[in-house]
Design an enzyme around this catalytic site. Structure first.
Site, PDB file in Angstrom:
ATOM      1  N   ARG A   9      59.628  54.058  19.750  1.00 15.84           N
ATOM      2  CA  ARG A   9      59.222  52.781  19.147  1.00 15.84           C
ATOM      3  C   ARG A   9      57.781  52.452  19.499  1.00 15.84           C
ATOM      4  O   ARG A   9      57.285  51.380  19.173  1.00 15.84           O
ATOM      5  CB  ARG A   9      60.126  51.644  19.657  1.00 15.84           C
ATOM      6  CG  ARG A   9      61.484  51.783  19.119  1.00 15.84           C
ATOM      7  CD  ARG A   9      62.406  50.675  19.540  1.00 15.84           C
ATOM      8  NE  ARG A   9      63.668  50.878  18.870  1.00 15.84           N
ATOM      9  CZ  ARG A   9      64.006  50.292  17.747  1.00 15.84           C
ATOM     10  NH1 ARG A   9      63.208  49.432  17.165  1.00 15.84           N
ATOM     11  NH2 ARG A   9      65.175  50.544  17.182  1.00 15.84           N
ATOM     12  N   ASP A  70      58.898  61.248  26.671  1.00 11.22           N
ATOM     13  CA  ASP A  70      58.877  60.346  27.819  1.00 11.22           C
ATOM     14  C   ASP A  70      57.744  60.806  28.725  1.00 11.22           C
ATOM     15  O   ASP A  70      57.592  62.004  28.989  1.00 11.22           O
ATOM     16  CB  ASP A  70      60.214  60.325  28.562  1.00 11.22           C
ATOM     17  CG  ASP A  70      60.393  58.990  29.285  1.00 11.22           C
ATOM     18  OD1 ASP A  70      60.279  57.942  28.616  1.00 11.22           O
ATOM     19  OD2 ASP A  70      60.604  58.979  30.511  1.00 11.22           O
ATOM     20  N   GLY A 151      47.851  52.167  27.136  1.00 11.27           N
ATOM     21  CA  GLY A 151      48.391  52.342  28.485  1.00 11.27           C
ATOM     22  C   GLY A 151      47.305  52.488  29.539  1.00 11.27           C
ATOM     23  O   GLY A 151      46.363  51.683  29.613  1.00 11.27           O
ATOM     24  N   ASP A 153      45.032  54.712  29.696  1.00 14.44           N
ATOM     25  CA  ASP A 153      43.871  55.483  29.222  1.00 14.44           C
ATOM     26  C   ASP A 153      42.522  54.999  29.753  1.00 14.44           C
ATOM     27  O   ASP A 153      41.657  55.835  30.073  1.00 14.44           O
ATOM     28  CB  ASP A 153      43.834  55.520  27.678  1.00 14.44           C
ATOM     29  CG  ASP A 153      44.818  56.531  27.090  1.00 14.44           C
ATOM     30  OD1 ASP A 153      45.385  57.321  27.858  1.00 14.44           O
ATOM     31  OD2 ASP A 153      45.010  56.515  25.863  1.00 14.44           O
ATOM     32  N   LYS A 173      41.451  63.720  22.695  1.00 11.43           N
ATOM     33  CA  LYS A 173      42.592  63.389  23.571  1.00 11.43           C
ATOM     34  C   LYS A 173      43.795  64.273  23.204  1.00 11.43           C
ATOM     35  O   LYS A 173      44.425  64.864  24.086  1.00 11.43           O
ATOM     36  CB  LYS A 173      42.966  61.899  23.470  1.00 11.43           C
ATOM     37  CG  LYS A 173      44.131  61.559  24.402  1.00 11.43           C
ATOM     38  CD  LYS A 173      44.646  60.139  24.337  1.00 11.43           C
ATOM     39  CE  LYS A 173      45.915  60.010  25.185  1.00 11.43           C
ATOM     40  NZ  LYS A 173      46.642  58.754  25.019  1.00 11.43           N
TER      41      LYS A 173
HETATM   42  P1  IMP Z   1      57.286  55.798  28.304  1.00 14.30           P
HETATM   43  O1  IMP Z   1      57.211  57.252  28.071  1.00 14.30           O
HETATM   44  O2  IMP Z   1      57.485  55.037  27.018  1.00 14.30           O
HETATM   45  O3  IMP Z   1      58.263  55.425  29.373  1.00 14.30           O
HETATM   46  O4  IMP Z   1      55.807  55.397  28.750  1.00 14.30           O
HETATM   47  C1  IMP Z   1      55.475  55.072  30.037  1.00 14.30           C
HETATM   48  C2  IMP Z   1      54.181  54.355  30.126  1.00 14.30           C
HETATM   49  O5  IMP Z   1      53.202  55.332  30.423  1.00 14.30           O
HETATM   50  C3  IMP Z   1      53.683  53.630  28.872  1.00 14.30           C
HETATM   51  O6  IMP Z   1      54.094  52.317  28.823  1.00 14.30           O
HETATM   52  C4  IMP Z   1      52.184  53.699  29.052  1.00 14.30           C
HETATM   53  O7  IMP Z   1      51.754  52.643  29.855  1.00 14.30           O
HETATM   54  C5  IMP Z   1      51.994  54.985  29.827  1.00 14.30           C
HETATM   55  N1  IMP Z   1      51.584  56.076  28.949  1.00 14.30           N
HETATM   56  C6  IMP Z   1      52.352  56.954  28.259  1.00 14.30           C
HETATM   57  N2  IMP Z   1      51.597  57.825  27.597  1.00 14.30           N
HETATM   58  C7  IMP Z   1      50.307  57.490  27.858  1.00 14.30           C
HETATM   59  C8  IMP Z   1      49.060  58.026  27.445  1.00 14.30           C
HETATM   60  O8  IMP Z   1      48.954  58.981  26.662  1.00 14.30           O
HETATM   61  N3  IMP Z   1      47.973  57.406  27.949  1.00 14.30           N
HETATM   62  C9  IMP Z   1      48.029  56.341  28.799  1.00 14.30           C
HETATM   63  N4  IMP Z   1      49.169  55.801  29.199  1.00 14.30           N
HETATM   64  C10 IMP Z   1      50.306  56.378  28.734  1.00 14.30           C
END
Ligand code: IMP
Length: 193
Positions: A9, A70, A151, A153, A173
């Site tokens: 999502r 994930d 996130g 980044d 990226k």
């Molecule tokens: P999840 O995989 O949805 O549990 O993501 C975990 C968290 O990691 C996200 O809410 C982001 O804050 C961070 N995250 C995931 N992928 C990236 C990325 O490619 N760059 C920066 N932060 C990321």
């Protein structure tokens, strides 16, 4: 495989994964195309577990092969935290900014800034389940730079670059990122099939 659903999502992840998959001759859908799908609670203790949980649910509900992501940020000095808890590092419903500020506060005065993003991509199809892993190593800098990406980044400087993920173009990226590497492994798997 002629159709694939991205079991996420997170519109940033969907955007990045769709771009990486755009050369394939596959129709790429996402959970946004299936409003009846429920949100999957990410309550597993590992990235593998959460990735599989999301892809299994979406495949079982739609019958279409599902691909999930994930991801966690693992900081060496914090013994791998926030890791699987990266989305809620600063608490339930934390924003990206809340999480980044907490990370910078935890690392104040800390010299070792080594960190890595780790992505697990799970594929669930009628014939089975597969996991693909991707890692990108780098450093957490002391202030936020750039307005691209999402996130963590703005504070992540990938090894070999002098720009953060939030300063690099989406193309660069995707080429070097944890997610890009994991999705490329999925693509190799499809091609070898
Ligand atoms: P999840 O995989 O949805 O549990 O993501 C975990 C968290 O990691 C996200 O809410 C982001 O804050 C961070 N995250 C995931 N992928 C990236 C990325 O490619 N760059 C920066 N932060 C990321």
């Amino acid at each position: 495989m002629d159709k694939l659903i991205l079991a996420s999502r997170n519109k940033h992840k969907i955007q990045e994964m769709s771009e990486i998959l755009s050369d394939l001759d596959i129709q790429v859908l996402s959970t946004a195309d299936f409003p009846e799908l429920e949100e999957v609670v990410e309550d597993q203790p590992t990235l593998d577990g959460n990735a599989l949980k999301k892809a299994r649910y979406v495949f079982q509900a739609t019958g279409i092969p599902a691909l999930s992501d994930d991801t966690g940020l693992e900081v060496e000095e914090l013994d791998g935290a926030p890791g699987v808890y990266s989305a809620r590092y600063a608490g339930e419903n934390a924003s990206y900014q809340d999480n980044v500020l907490k990370l910078l506060a935890e690392l104040e005065q800390v010299e070792n800034r080594k960190a890595q993003f780790r992505t697990v991509v799970a594929l669930v199809t009628p014939t089975g389940e597969h996991l693909f892993h991707g890692i990108c190593k780098g450093q957490i800098i002391t202030e936020q730079r750039g307005d691209k990406g999402f996130g963590y980044d703005p504070v992540f400087l990938p090894d070999g670059f002098d720009k953060t993920f939030a300063e690099l173009t989406a193309e660069v990226k995707n080429e070097i990122s944890h997610r890009g590497r994991a999705v490329q492994k999925f693509i190799q798997y499809l091609k070898a099939d």
